[in-house]
Motif scaffolding. Structure first.
Motif, PDB file in Angstrom:
ATOM      1  N   LEU A 144       0.801  -1.213   0.000  1.00 46.44           N
ATOM      2  CA  LEU A 144       0.000   0.000   0.000  1.00 46.44           C
ATOM      3  C   LEU A 144       0.837   1.267   0.000  1.00 46.44           C
ATOM      4  N   ASN A 145       2.127   1.149   0.200  1.00 46.44           N
ATOM      5  CA  ASN A 145       3.001   2.316   0.243  1.00 46.44           C
ATOM      6  C   ASN A 145       3.294   2.769  -1.191  1.00 46.44           C
ATOM      7  N   PRO A 146       2.816   3.952  -1.595  1.00 45.57           N
ATOM      8  CA  PRO A 146       3.022   4.384  -2.985  1.00 45.57           C
ATOM      9  C   PRO A 146       4.499   4.595  -3.326  1.00 45.57           C
ATOM     10  N   PHE A 147       5.316   4.950  -2.346  1.00 45.40           N
ATOM     11  CA  PHE A 147       6.731   5.181  -2.631  1.00 45.40           C
ATOM     12  C   PHE A 147       7.451   3.872  -2.923  1.00 45.40           C
ATOM     13  N   SER A 148       7.105   2.809  -2.214  1.00 44.12           N
ATOM     14  CA  SER A 148       7.730   1.526  -2.506  1.00 44.12           C
ATOM     15  C   SER A 148       7.256   1.000  -3.850  1.00 44.12           C
ATOM     16  N   LEU A 149       5.992   1.298  -4.201  1.00 43.99           N
ATOM     17  CA  LEU A 149       5.474   0.855  -5.494  1.00 43.99           C
ATOM     18  C   LEU A 149       6.161   1.579  -6.652  1.00 43.99           C
ATOM     19  N   MET A 150       6.538   2.836  -6.458  1.00 48.09           N
ATOM     20  CA  MET A 150       7.219   3.577  -7.527  1.00 48.09           C
ATOM     21  C   MET A 150       8.584   2.983  -7.830  1.00 48.09           C
ATOM     22  N   MET A 151       9.196   2.391  -6.833  1.00 49.01           N
ATOM     23  CA  MET A 151      10.533   1.840  -7.027  1.00 49.01           C
ATOM     24  C   MET A 151      10.488   0.446  -7.653  1.00 49.01           C
ATOM     25  N   GLU A 152       9.322  -0.200  -7.630  1.00 53.09           N
ATOM     26  CA  GLU A 152       9.206  -1.555  -8.156  1.00 53.09           C
ATOM     27  C   GLU A 152       7.980  -1.648  -9.071  1.00 53.09           C
ATOM     28  N   PRO A 153       8.146  -1.330 -10.352  1.00 53.86           N
ATOM     29  CA  PRO A 153       6.990  -1.319 -11.264  1.00 53.86           C
ATOM     30  C   PRO A 153       6.322  -2.681 -11.407  1.00 53.86           C
ATOM     31  N   GLU A 154       7.071  -3.777 -11.281  1.00 51.60           N
ATOM     32  CA  GLU A 154       6.440  -5.094 -11.408  1.00 51.60           C
ATOM     33  C   GLU A 154       5.466  -5.353 -10.257  1.00 51.60           C
ATOM     34  N   ARG A 155       5.758  -4.799  -9.086  1.00 45.89           N
ATOM     35  CA  ARG A 155       4.832  -4.940  -7.963  1.00 45.89           C
ATOM     36  C   ARG A 155       3.571  -4.121  -8.208  1.00 45.89           C
ATOM     37  N   VAL A 156       3.715  -3.001  -8.912  1.00 40.26           N
ATOM     38  CA  VAL A 156       2.540  -2.196  -9.257  1.00 40.26           C
ATOM     39  C   VAL A 156       1.601  -3.028 -10.122  1.00 40.26           C
ATOM     40  N   LEU A 157       2.158  -3.691 -11.134  1.00 45.32           N
ATOM     41  CA  LEU A 157       1.328  -4.509 -12.016  1.00 45.32           C
ATOM     42  C   LEU A 157       0.670  -5.643 -11.249  1.00 45.32           C
ATOM     43  N   GLN A 158       1.418  -6.296 -10.365  1.00 49.08           N
ATOM     44  CA  GLN A 158       0.850  -7.374  -9.561  1.00 49.08           C
ATOM     45  C   GLN A 158      -0.272  -6.855  -8.666  1.00 49.08           C
ATOM     46  N   THR A 159      -0.057  -5.708  -8.057  1.00 42.93           N
ATOM     47  CA  THR A 159      -1.072  -5.122  -7.176  1.00 42.93           C
ATOM     48  C   THR A 159      -2.319  -4.754  -7.968  1.00 42.93           C
ATOM     49  N   MET A 160      -2.116  -4.226  -9.172  1.00 50.05           N
ATOM     50  CA  MET A 160      -3.252  -3.868 -10.022  1.00 50.05           C
ATOM     51  C   MET A 160      -4.043  -5.109 -10.422  1.00 50.05           C
ATOM     52  N   GLU A 161      -3.349  -6.203 -10.729  1.00 49.81           N
ATOM     53  CA  GLU A 161      -4.025  -7.435 -11.125  1.00 49.81           C
ATOM     54  C   GLU A 161      -4.853  -8.013  -9.980  1.00 49.81           C
ATOM     55  N   ARG A 162      -4.417  -7.832  -8.743  1.00 50.58           N
ATOM     56  CA  ARG A 162      -5.127  -8.362  -7.582  1.00 50.58           C
ATOM     57  C   ARG A 162      -6.241  -7.441  -7.105  1.00 50.58           C
ATOM     58  N   SER A 163      -6.304  -6.238  -7.599  1.00 45.74           N
ATOM     59  CA  SER A 163      -7.259  -5.252  -7.095  1.00 45.74           C
ATOM     60  C   SER A 163      -8.677  -5.557  -7.580  1.00 45.74           C
ATOM     61  N   GLN A 164      -9.575  -5.796  -6.640  1.00 47.97           N
ATOM     62  CA  GLN A 164     -10.988  -6.013  -6.967  1.00 47.97           C
ATOM     63  C   GLN A 164     -11.613  -4.739  -7.524  1.00 47.97           C
ATOM     64  N   GLN A 165     -11.216  -3.601  -6.983  1.00 51.00           N
ATOM     65  CA  GLN A 165     -11.790  -2.332  -7.433  1.00 51.00           C
ATOM     66  C   GLN A 165     -11.439  -2.060  -8.887  1.00 51.00           C
ATOM     67  N   LEU A 166     -10.186  -2.315  -9.277  1.00 53.96           N
ATOM     68  CA  LEU A 166      -9.801  -2.068 -10.671  1.00 53.96           C
ATOM     69  C   LEU A 166     -10.484  -3.051 -11.616  1.00 53.96           C
ATOM     70  N   ARG A 167     -10.644  -4.300 -11.169  1.00 53.58           N
ATOM     71  CA  ARG A 167     -11.316  -5.281 -12.025  1.00 53.58           C
ATOM     72  C   ARG A 167     -12.795  -4.954 -12.178  1.00 53.58           C
ATOM     73  N   GLY A 168     -13.368  -4.266 -11.211  1.00 53.78           N
ATOM     74  CA  GLY A 168     -14.779  -3.937 -11.269  1.00 53.78           C
ATOM     75  C   GLY A 168     -15.111  -2.719 -12.105  1.00 53.78           C
ATOM     76  N   LEU A 169     -14.102  -1.991 -12.558  1.00 49.20           N
ATOM     77  CA  LEU A 169     -14.359  -0.793 -13.357  1.00 49.20           C
ATOM     78  C   LEU A 169     -14.893  -1.157 -14.732  1.00 49.20           C
ATOM     79  N   ARG A 170     -15.821  -0.352 -15.197  1.00 48.77           N
ATOM     80  CA  ARG A 170     -16.283  -0.529 -16.574  1.00 48.77           C
ATOM     81  C   ARG A 170     -15.247   0.095 -17.491  1.00 48.77           C
ATOM     82  N   ARG A 171     -14.982  -0.559 -18.575  1.00 53.38           N
ATOM     83  CA  ARG A 171     -13.960  -0.056 -19.505  1.00 53.38           C
ATOM     84  C   ARG A 171     -14.640   0.443 -20.771  1.00 53.38           C
ATOM     85  N   HIS A 172     -14.317   1.660 -21.134  1.00 57.06           N
ATOM     86  CA  HIS A 172     -14.761   2.207 -22.406  1.00 57.06           C
ATOM     87  C   HIS A 172     -13.730   3.219 -22.868  1.00 57.06           C
ATOM     88  N   LYS A 173     -13.646   3.355 -24.157  1.00 60.55           N
ATOM     89  CA  LYS A 173     -12.637   4.218 -24.749  1.00 60.55           C
ATOM     90  C   LYS A 173     -13.243   5.582 -25.032  1.00 60.55           C
TER      91      LYS A 173
END
Length: 78
Positions: free
Chosen positions: A8-37
């Protein structure tokens, strides 16, 4: 507890982009978003007539002339 704090620490996430992607993949909130262009508007909603464009150009020139006059008088005072 420390792994949750690091995820949850944004500063640690900035230093490790692969952890950002992993965190995004696990996020229920992000998966629940409707996607439109969204597309930017290519044209103005109301087309400008030649008279409106000429009026705008005349107004812009008047403002620019006032600015040049103010700059010239400021230059002469110095």
């Amino acid at each position: 507890m420390s792994t949750i704090a690091l995820e949850l620490n944004p500063f640690s996430l900035m230093m490790e982009p692969e952890r950002v992607l992993q965190t995004m993949e696990r996020s229920q909130q992000l998966r629940g978003l409707r996607r439109h262009k969204l597309h930017p508007l290519d044209k103005p909603l109301i087309p400008y007539t030649s008279e409106a464009l000429a009026s705008r150009a005349a107004y812009d020139e008047e403002i620019d002339a006032q600015d040049r006059k103010a700059q010239a008088s400021a230059f002469l005072l110095n």
